[in-house]
Design a protein around this motif. Structure first.
Motif, PDB file in Angstrom:
ATOM      1  N   MET A   1      33.583  47.580  43.093  1.00  0.00           N
ATOM      2  CA  MET A   1      34.217  46.369  42.603  1.00  0.00           C
ATOM      3  C   MET A   1      35.733  46.466  42.505  1.00  0.00           C
ATOM      4  O   MET A   1      36.388  45.454  42.675  1.00  0.00           O
ATOM      5  CB  MET A   1      33.644  45.992  41.242  1.00  0.00           C
ATOM      6  N   PRO A   2      36.286  47.644  42.218  1.00  0.00           N
ATOM      7  CA  PRO A   2      37.758  47.708  42.169  1.00  0.00           C
ATOM      8  C   PRO A   2      38.409  47.276  43.481  1.00  0.00           C
ATOM      9  O   PRO A   2      39.454  46.621  43.460  1.00  0.00           O
ATOM     10  CB  PRO A   2      38.049  49.172  41.856  1.00  0.00           C
ATOM     11  N   PHE A   3      37.780  47.600  44.614  1.00  0.00           N
ATOM     12  CA  PHE A   3      38.361  47.203  45.895  1.00  0.00           C
ATOM     13  C   PHE A   3      38.367  45.684  46.042  1.00  0.00           C
ATOM     14  O   PHE A   3      39.358  45.094  46.495  1.00  0.00           O
ATOM     15  CB  PHE A   3      37.609  47.840  47.070  1.00  0.00           C
ATOM     16  N   VAL A   4      37.272  45.034  45.653  1.00  0.00           N
ATOM     17  CA  VAL A   4      37.193  43.570  45.740  1.00  0.00           C
ATOM     18  C   VAL A   4      38.249  42.947  44.830  1.00  0.00           C
ATOM     19  O   VAL A   4      38.956  42.022  45.218  1.00  0.00           O
ATOM     20  CB  VAL A   4      35.775  43.074  45.374  1.00  0.00           C
ATOM     21  N   ALA A   5      38.350  43.468  43.601  1.00  0.00           N
ATOM     22  CA  ALA A   5      39.354  42.949  42.660  1.00  0.00           C
ATOM     23  C   ALA A   5      40.759  43.156  43.219  1.00  0.00           C
ATOM     24  O   ALA A   5      41.610  42.266  43.115  1.00  0.00           O
ATOM     25  CB  ALA A   5      39.203  43.633  41.307  1.00  0.00           C
ATOM     26  N   PHE A   6      41.013  44.320  43.810  1.00  0.00           N
ATOM     27  CA  PHE A   6      42.325  44.611  44.390  1.00  0.00           C
ATOM     28  C   PHE A   6      42.629  43.658  45.552  1.00  0.00           C
ATOM     29  O   PHE A   6      43.715  43.073  45.626  1.00  0.00           O
ATOM     30  CB  PHE A   6      42.376  46.070  44.856  1.00  0.00           C
ATOM     31  N   ALA A   7      41.654  43.470  46.442  1.00  0.00           N
ATOM     32  CA  ALA A   7      41.861  42.600  47.606  1.00  0.00           C
ATOM     33  C   ALA A   7      42.115  41.153  47.171  1.00  0.00           C
ATOM     34  O   ALA A   7      43.026  40.492  47.694  1.00  0.00           O
ATOM     35  CB  ALA A   7      40.655  42.678  48.535  1.00  0.00           C
ATOM     36  N   LEU A   8      41.330  40.651  46.210  1.00  0.00           N
ATOM     37  CA  LEU A   8      41.534  39.281  45.752  1.00  0.00           C
ATOM     38  C   LEU A   8      42.847  39.140  44.986  1.00  0.00           C
ATOM     39  O   LEU A   8      43.498  38.092  45.052  1.00  0.00           O
ATOM     40  CB  LEU A   8      40.349  38.816  44.911  1.00  0.00           C
ATOM     41  N   SER A   9      43.253  40.179  44.286  1.00  0.00           N
ATOM     42  CA  SER A   9      44.546  40.149  43.591  1.00  0.00           C
ATOM     43  C   SER A   9      45.689  40.053  44.598  1.00  0.00           C
ATOM     44  O   SER A   9      46.655  39.317  44.384  1.00  0.00           O
ATOM     45  CB  SER A   9      44.713  41.400  42.723  1.00  0.00           C
ATOM     46  N   LEU A  10      45.566  40.792  45.690  1.00  0.00           N
ATOM     47  CA  LEU A  10      46.591  40.698  46.740  1.00  0.00           C
ATOM     48  C   LEU A  10      46.580  39.321  47.399  1.00  0.00           C
ATOM     49  O   LEU A  10      47.638  38.801  47.773  1.00  0.00           O
ATOM     50  CB  LEU A  10      46.390  41.792  47.782  1.00  0.00           C
ATOM     51  N   LEU A  11      45.397  38.709  47.527  1.00  0.00           N
ATOM     52  CA  LEU A  11      45.318  37.358  48.068  1.00  0.00           C
ATOM     53  C   LEU A  11      46.043  36.373  47.145  1.00  0.00           C
ATOM     54  O   LEU A  11      46.798  35.508  47.610  1.00  0.00           O
ATOM     55  CB  LEU A  11      43.856  36.933  48.242  1.00  0.00           C
ATOM     56  N   LEU A 113      51.481  37.441  38.746  1.00  0.00           N
ATOM     57  CA  LEU A 113      50.142  37.688  38.212  1.00  0.00           C
ATOM     58  C   LEU A 113      49.291  38.455  39.219  1.00  0.00           C
ATOM     59  O   LEU A 113      48.604  39.420  38.856  1.00  0.00           O
ATOM     60  CB  LEU A 113      49.456  36.373  37.839  1.00  0.00           C
ATOM     61  N   GLY A 114      49.315  38.035  40.473  1.00  0.00           N
ATOM     62  CA  GLY A 114      48.547  38.730  41.505  1.00  0.00           C
ATOM     63  C   GLY A 114      48.968  40.181  41.652  1.00  0.00           C
ATOM     64  O   GLY A 114      48.129  41.082  41.759  1.00  0.00           O
ATOM     65  N   LEU A 115      50.280  40.434  41.629  1.00  0.00           N
ATOM     66  CA  LEU A 115      50.770  41.817  41.736  1.00  0.00           C
ATOM     67  C   LEU A 115      50.399  42.649  40.511  1.00  0.00           C
ATOM     68  O   LEU A 115      50.028  43.811  40.640  1.00  0.00           O
ATOM     69  CB  LEU A 115      52.279  41.826  41.957  1.00  0.00           C
ATOM     70  N   LEU A 116      50.472  42.033  39.330  1.00  0.00           N
ATOM     71  CA  LEU A 116      50.069  42.756  38.121  1.00  0.00           C
ATOM     72  C   LEU A 116      48.588  43.095  38.117  1.00  0.00           C
ATOM     73  O   LEU A 116      48.184  44.194  37.725  1.00  0.00           O
ATOM     74  CB  LEU A 116      50.450  41.968  36.864  1.00  0.00           C
ATOM     75  N   LEU A 117      47.766  42.160  38.577  1.00  0.00           N
ATOM     76  CA  LEU A 117      46.329  42.434  38.670  1.00  0.00           C
ATOM     77  C   LEU A 117      46.076  43.546  39.677  1.00  0.00           C
ATOM     78  O   LEU A 117      45.262  44.453  39.416  1.00  0.00           O
ATOM     79  CB  LEU A 117      45.571  41.174  39.067  1.00  0.00           C
ATOM     80  N   ALA A 118      46.734  43.494  40.813  1.00  0.00           N
ATOM     81  CA  ALA A 118      46.556  44.546  41.827  1.00  0.00           C
ATOM     82  C   ALA A 118      46.985  45.896  41.264  1.00  0.00           C
ATOM     83  O   ALA A 118      46.292  46.902  41.461  1.00  0.00           O
ATOM     84  CB  ALA A 118      47.365  44.204  43.086  1.00  0.00           C
ATOM     85  N   TYR A 119      48.094  45.927  40.550  1.00  0.00           N
ATOM     86  CA  TYR A 119      48.562  47.176  39.927  1.00  0.00           C
ATOM     87  C   TYR A 119      47.548  47.689  38.920  1.00  0.00           C
ATOM     88  O   TYR A 119      47.246  48.876  38.853  1.00  0.00           O
ATOM     89  CB  TYR A 119      49.926  46.944  39.271  1.00  0.00           C
ATOM     90  N   ALA A 120      47.014  46.777  38.123  1.00  0.00           N
ATOM     91  CA  ALA A 120      46.076  47.182  37.067  1.00  0.00           C
ATOM     92  C   ALA A 120      44.776  47.749  37.620  1.00  0.00           C
ATOM     93  O   ALA A 120      44.247  48.726  37.083  1.00  0.00           O
ATOM     94  CB  ALA A 120      45.771  46.002  36.152  1.00  0.00           C
ATOM     95  N   VAL A 121      44.273  47.185  38.686  1.00  0.00           N
ATOM     96  CA  VAL A 121      42.985  47.669  39.226  1.00  0.00           C
ATOM     97  C   VAL A 121      43.146  48.842  40.171  1.00  0.00           C
ATOM     98  O   VAL A 121      42.169  49.524  40.471  1.00  0.00           O
ATOM     99  CB  VAL A 121      42.176  46.547  39.901  1.00  0.00           C
ATOM    100  N   ALA A 122      44.348  49.121  40.631  1.00  0.00           N
ATOM    101  CA  ALA A 122      44.586  50.228  41.567  1.00  0.00           C
ATOM    102  C   ALA A 122      44.878  51.521  40.831  1.00  0.00           C
ATOM    103  O   ALA A 122      45.792  52.252  41.187  1.00  0.00           O
ATOM    104  CB  ALA A 122      45.716  49.872  42.517  1.00  0.00           C
ATOM    105  N   ALA A 123      44.094  51.820  39.827  1.00  0.00           N
ATOM    106  CA  ALA A 123      44.336  53.022  39.018  1.00  0.00           C
ATOM    107  C   ALA A 123      43.956  54.287  39.752  1.00  0.00           C
ATOM    108  O   ALA A 123      43.089  54.377  40.518  1.00  0.00           O
ATOM    109  CB  ALA A 123      43.571  52.932  37.715  1.00  0.00           C
TER     110      ALA A 123
END
Length: 123
Positions: A1-11, A113-123
């Protein structure tokens, strides 16, 4: 799921970036969702993002925040079809009436927001 969250955050970030650079192109993208199918696609994207954020939260940099955002986005996705096309169209017309500067500012917030979400899930 982290990959999906990361990909959608980048979208999300990419759409925000598009809106900053060209608000009219972002409007063209949003207008594609002005159909019954488009409304369900938007709902599905929100549901997937909400679930992905919720399940990616434990391994993220901001677990509590992502859990809360995941639930909020999931609920938004579930109620999106109930929102209806007529309300969606009225909201879009109101949004357009506020001008390109407002749309750029809104898009900048979306980009961040998208960049912050991507940063947060890319731990």
């Amino acid at each position: 799921m982290p990959f999906v969250a990361f990909a959608l955050s980048l979208l999300i970030a990419a759409l925000g970036g598009l809106g900053v650079v060209s608000p009219d192109r972002l409007v063209d993208v949003v207008r594609r969702f002005q159909t019954p199918t488009g409304l369900y696609v938007a709902a599905a994207i929100r549901i997937v993002l909400g679930v992905a954020l919720f399940f990616a939260a434990p391994t993220s940099r901001a677990p509590e925040l992502l859990r809360v955002l995941g639930v909020v986005i999931l609920v938004a996705g579930l109620i999106t079809p109930m929102f209806g096309l007529d309300r969606f169209r009225r909201l879009l017309e109101w949004w357009l009436s506020l001008g390109a500067g407002f749309r750029r500012a809104w898009a900048a917030i979306t980009l961040v927001l998208g960049l912050l979400l991507a940063y947060a899930v890319a731990a």
